[in-house]
Write a protein that holds these residues in place. Structure first.
Motif, PDB file in Angstrom:
ATOM      1  N   ALA A   1       0.602  -1.573   0.263  1.00  0.00           N
ATOM      2  CA  ALA A   1       0.481   0.191   0.415  1.00  0.00           C
ATOM      3  C   ALA A   1       0.634   1.284  -0.037  1.00  0.00           C
ATOM      4  O   ALA A   1       0.454   2.137  -0.619  1.00  0.00           O
ATOM      5  CB  ALA A   1      -0.749   0.231   1.181  1.00  0.00           C
ATOM      6  N   LEU A   2       1.951   1.566   0.707  1.00  0.00           N
ATOM      7  CA  LEU A   2       2.840   2.388   0.769  1.00  0.00           C
ATOM      8  C   LEU A   2       3.315   2.442  -0.952  1.00  0.00           C
ATOM      9  O   LEU A   2       3.136   3.690  -1.077  1.00  0.00           O
ATOM     10  CB  LEU A   2       4.261   2.019   2.017  1.00  0.00           C
ATOM     11  N   VAL A   3       3.871   1.682  -1.673  1.00  0.00           N
ATOM     12  CA  VAL A   3       4.472   1.444  -2.207  1.00  0.00           C
ATOM     13  C   VAL A   3       3.673   2.305  -3.567  1.00  0.00           C
ATOM     14  O   VAL A   3       3.389   3.285  -4.544  1.00  0.00           O
ATOM     15  CB  VAL A   3       4.895   0.259  -3.337  1.00  0.00           C
ATOM     16  N   PHE A   4       2.348   1.610  -3.576  1.00  0.00           N
ATOM     17  CA  PHE A   4       1.476   2.184  -4.038  1.00  0.00           C
ATOM     18  C   PHE A   4       0.529   3.642  -4.125  1.00  0.00           C
ATOM     19  O   PHE A   4       0.674   4.383  -4.880  1.00  0.00           O
ATOM     20  CB  PHE A   4      -0.011   1.807  -4.577  1.00  0.00           C
ATOM     21  N   ALA A   5       0.979   3.868  -2.776  1.00  0.00           N
ATOM     22  CA  ALA A   5       0.453   5.890  -2.880  1.00  0.00           C
ATOM     23  C   ALA A   5       1.733   6.385  -3.461  1.00  0.00           C
ATOM     24  O   ALA A   5       1.716   7.271  -3.348  1.00  0.00           O
ATOM     25  CB  ALA A   5       0.576   5.674  -1.021  1.00  0.00           C
ATOM     26  N   ALA A   6       3.086   5.246  -3.091  1.00  0.00           N
ATOM     27  CA  ALA A   6       4.441   6.372  -3.518  1.00  0.00           C
ATOM     28  C   ALA A   6       4.184   6.474  -5.240  1.00  0.00           C
ATOM     29  O   ALA A   6       4.461   7.563  -5.839  1.00  0.00           O
ATOM     30  CB  ALA A   6       5.945   5.686  -2.874  1.00  0.00           C
TER      31      ALA A   6
ATOM     32  N   GLN B   1       4.693  -4.554  -7.716  1.00  0.00           N
ATOM     33  CA  GLN B   1       4.858  -5.871  -7.310  1.00  0.00           C
ATOM     34  C   GLN B   1       6.689  -5.576  -6.419  1.00  0.00           C
ATOM     35  O   GLN B   1       7.125  -6.704  -6.170  1.00  0.00           O
ATOM     36  CB  GLN B   1       4.373  -7.017  -7.630  1.00  0.00           C
ATOM     37  N   GLU B   2       7.156  -5.595  -8.139  1.00  0.00           N
ATOM     38  CA  GLU B   2       8.995  -5.921  -8.390  1.00  0.00           C
ATOM     39  C   GLU B   2       9.219  -5.125  -7.348  1.00  0.00           C
ATOM     40  O   GLU B   2      10.689  -5.984  -6.297  1.00  0.00           O
ATOM     41  CB  GLU B   2       8.744  -5.443 -10.103  1.00  0.00           C
ATOM     42  N   ILE B   3       9.051  -4.259  -6.609  1.00  0.00           N
ATOM     43  CA  ILE B   3       9.852  -2.743  -6.225  1.00  0.00           C
ATOM     44  C   ILE B   3       9.715  -3.547  -4.875  1.00  0.00           C
ATOM     45  O   ILE B   3      10.363  -3.819  -3.841  1.00  0.00           O
ATOM     46  CB  ILE B   3       9.431  -1.773  -6.426  1.00  0.00           C
ATOM     47  N   VAL B   4       8.311  -4.158  -4.243  1.00  0.00           N
ATOM     48  CA  VAL B   4       8.544  -4.420  -3.211  1.00  0.00           C
ATOM     49  C   VAL B   4       8.882  -6.363  -2.542  1.00  0.00           C
ATOM     50  O   VAL B   4       9.406  -6.490  -2.414  1.00  0.00           O
ATOM     51  CB  VAL B   4       6.266  -5.405  -2.783  1.00  0.00           C
ATOM     52  N   ARG B   5       8.752  -7.214  -4.453  1.00  0.00           N
ATOM     53  CA  ARG B   5       9.193  -8.245  -4.091  1.00  0.00           C
ATOM     54  C   ARG B   5      10.924  -8.012  -3.088  1.00  0.00           C
ATOM     55  O   ARG B   5      12.082  -8.982  -2.819  1.00  0.00           O
ATOM     56  CB  ARG B   5       9.012  -8.569  -5.469  1.00  0.00           C
ATOM     57  N   GLU B   6      11.729  -7.263  -4.417  1.00  0.00           N
ATOM     58  CA  GLU B   6      13.572  -6.645  -4.116  1.00  0.00           C
ATOM     59  C   GLU B   6      13.579  -6.058  -2.945  1.00  0.00           C
ATOM     60  O   GLU B   6      14.450  -6.389  -2.632  1.00  0.00           O
ATOM     61  CB  GLU B   6      13.591  -6.424  -5.182  1.00  0.00           C
ATOM     62  N   VAL B   7      12.614  -5.224  -3.016  1.00  0.00           N
ATOM     63  CA  VAL B   7      13.253  -4.409  -0.928  1.00  0.00           C
ATOM     64  C   VAL B   7      13.315  -6.609   0.228  1.00  0.00           C
ATOM     65  O   VAL B   7      13.555  -6.060   0.560  1.00  0.00           O
ATOM     66  CB  VAL B   7      11.824  -3.736  -0.827  1.00  0.00           C
ATOM     67  N   GLU B   8      11.563  -6.543  -0.147  1.00  0.00           N
ATOM     68  CA  GLU B   8      11.590  -7.895   0.855  1.00  0.00           C
ATOM     69  C   GLU B   8      12.785  -8.991   0.370  1.00  0.00           C
ATOM     70  O   GLU B   8      13.422  -9.228   1.901  1.00  0.00           O
ATOM     71  CB  GLU B   8      10.279  -8.442   0.704  1.00  0.00           C
ATOM     72  N   THR B   9      12.995  -9.196  -1.012  1.00  0.00           N
ATOM     73  CA  THR B   9      14.124  -9.879  -0.888  1.00  0.00           C
ATOM     74  C   THR B   9      15.865  -9.438  -0.731  1.00  0.00           C
ATOM     75  O   THR B   9      16.903 -10.324  -0.935  1.00  0.00           O
ATOM     76  CB  THR B   9      14.054 -10.985  -1.835  1.00  0.00           C
TER      77      THR B   9
END
Length: 352
Positions: free
Chosen positions: A4-9, A38-46
């Motif tokens: 949700a944060l990435v979407f708001a950004a 989703q790519e940004i979220v995934r790469e930050v998590e990993t």
């Protein structure tokens, strides 16, 4: 990392000048906006966040003629800029001073010029201080030291560190994240100025009555020349000792028609605001060149100067030289070119 944060950004980026200019690249480079998010979220998590190399080009500033190296980030990195800034919004709102006006919505060059004109009515003295090579001089380790003190989220710290690693040691001109980090660093000087006082006849008196920070330009105002000099010296020492920043030589000037305030491209006197001489000549040259030989490149350059004339006391020059008609023609030229580009892009997507 919260999706949700990435979407708001991402939404904030879309509303920005960079987003409006580059949004069409998202489906071309990442398939769709949800795929990019989703790519940004995934790469930050990993902890595998990667960016395309920053493209840099030379740009001459319209306000002062300085040549700067501007970085153009990939859309993914631009969105990550907004992710980091959105996550730090409460910190930045608390730390960045009200009169740090660079590139914040509603707080820009026009606000700065109007404020200086109001302050000039009181007379007194001012000093203009300029931080030498401000962005490259603010080192990544200085920024990260501050962020580690105030930011608790490991994900946000990881994004910030990944962004800083792409800049080459300092901050990057043209990056939204760099702009906000520069403001954060300089905010410590801003608040130090707010606290500068002396005791006179048993009363605590502020050394400075007004201050304005625009990018790496600092303007301090005071009715007392000695107080102003003392404040400027204290600020110069603080920026060098705490952040390793060097201030160019400066001098105290009196608020008058003979020594107007040269601020953000305007020359401000008590009763008149005009364009800086060099900026005025470049603007006139750009408008005349487009009138003589129209092209899309010249249209964009001509329209970039329109706001300067509208907000200065030179309506007669604008009208008498026919620049108002040239400006309207250039804007129509750009609108037609952009419509054609979007129609072509839509046709390509439809064919695909």
């Amino acid at each position: 990392m919260n999706e949700a944060l990435v979407f708001a950004a991402y939404e904030s980026w879309l509303e920005s000048k960079a987003g409006k200019k580059n949004a069409w690249r998202v489906p071309q480079e990442h398939g769709s906006a949800p795929a990019l998010i989703q790519e940004i979220v995934r790469e930050v998590e990993t902890r595998s966040l990667t960016f395309r190399p920053i493209k840099r080009y030379r740009h001459r500033e319209p306000t002062n003629g300085k040549m700067r190296i501007i970085g153009v980030e990939s859309v993914k990195q631009q969105v990550c800029d907004y992710v980091a800034v959105t996550a730090m919004s409460r910190l930045l709102d608390a730390k960045v001073g009200f009169w740090q006006v660079s590139s914040i919505p509603g707080k820009g060059q026009l606000m700065a010029a109007h404020a200086v004109r109001r302050w000039s009515q009181d007379g007194g003295y001012y000093v203009h201080m300029d931080v030498r090579k401000c962005y490259p001089s603010i080192r990544a380790n200085v920024v990260m030291k501050l962020l580690h003190r105030y930011v608790r989220s490991p994900d946000v710290l990881y994004i910030a560190e990944s962004l800083l690693a792409t800049y080459g040691g300092g901050l990057e001109i043209g990056s939204y994240f760099s702009l906000r980090m520069a403001q954060l660093v300089l905010s410590f000087g801003y608040h130090e100025v707010e606290c500068m006082r002396k005791v006179r006849r048993g009363a605590s008196v502020p050394l400075i009555t007004h201050q304005l920070w625009y990018a790496d330009d600092i303007y301090l105002f005071s009715p007392d020349k000695r107080n102003l000099r003392s404040a400027a010296r204290q600020l110069q020492r603080l920026l060098h000792k705490k952040f390793g920043l060097t201030v160019k030589p400066w001098k105290i000037s009196r608020m008058s028609n003979e020594e107007p305030v040269d601020v953000v491209g305007y020359t401000v006197r008590k009763n008149r605001t005009t364009l800086r001489g060099s900026l005025f000549l470049r603007a006139c040259r750009a408008l005349r060149r487009y009138r003589r030989s129209p092209s899309l490149k010249r249209a964009r350059r001509a329209t970039s100067y329109g706001g300067w004339f509208r907000h200065a006391d030179c309506a007669d020059v604008w009208r008498d030289n026919g620049f108002n008609k040239v400006f309207k023609k250039a804007r129509a030229h750009i609108s037609a070119a952009e419509r054609s580009m979007h129609e072509h892009s839509d046709m390509q997507r439809g064919a695909a």
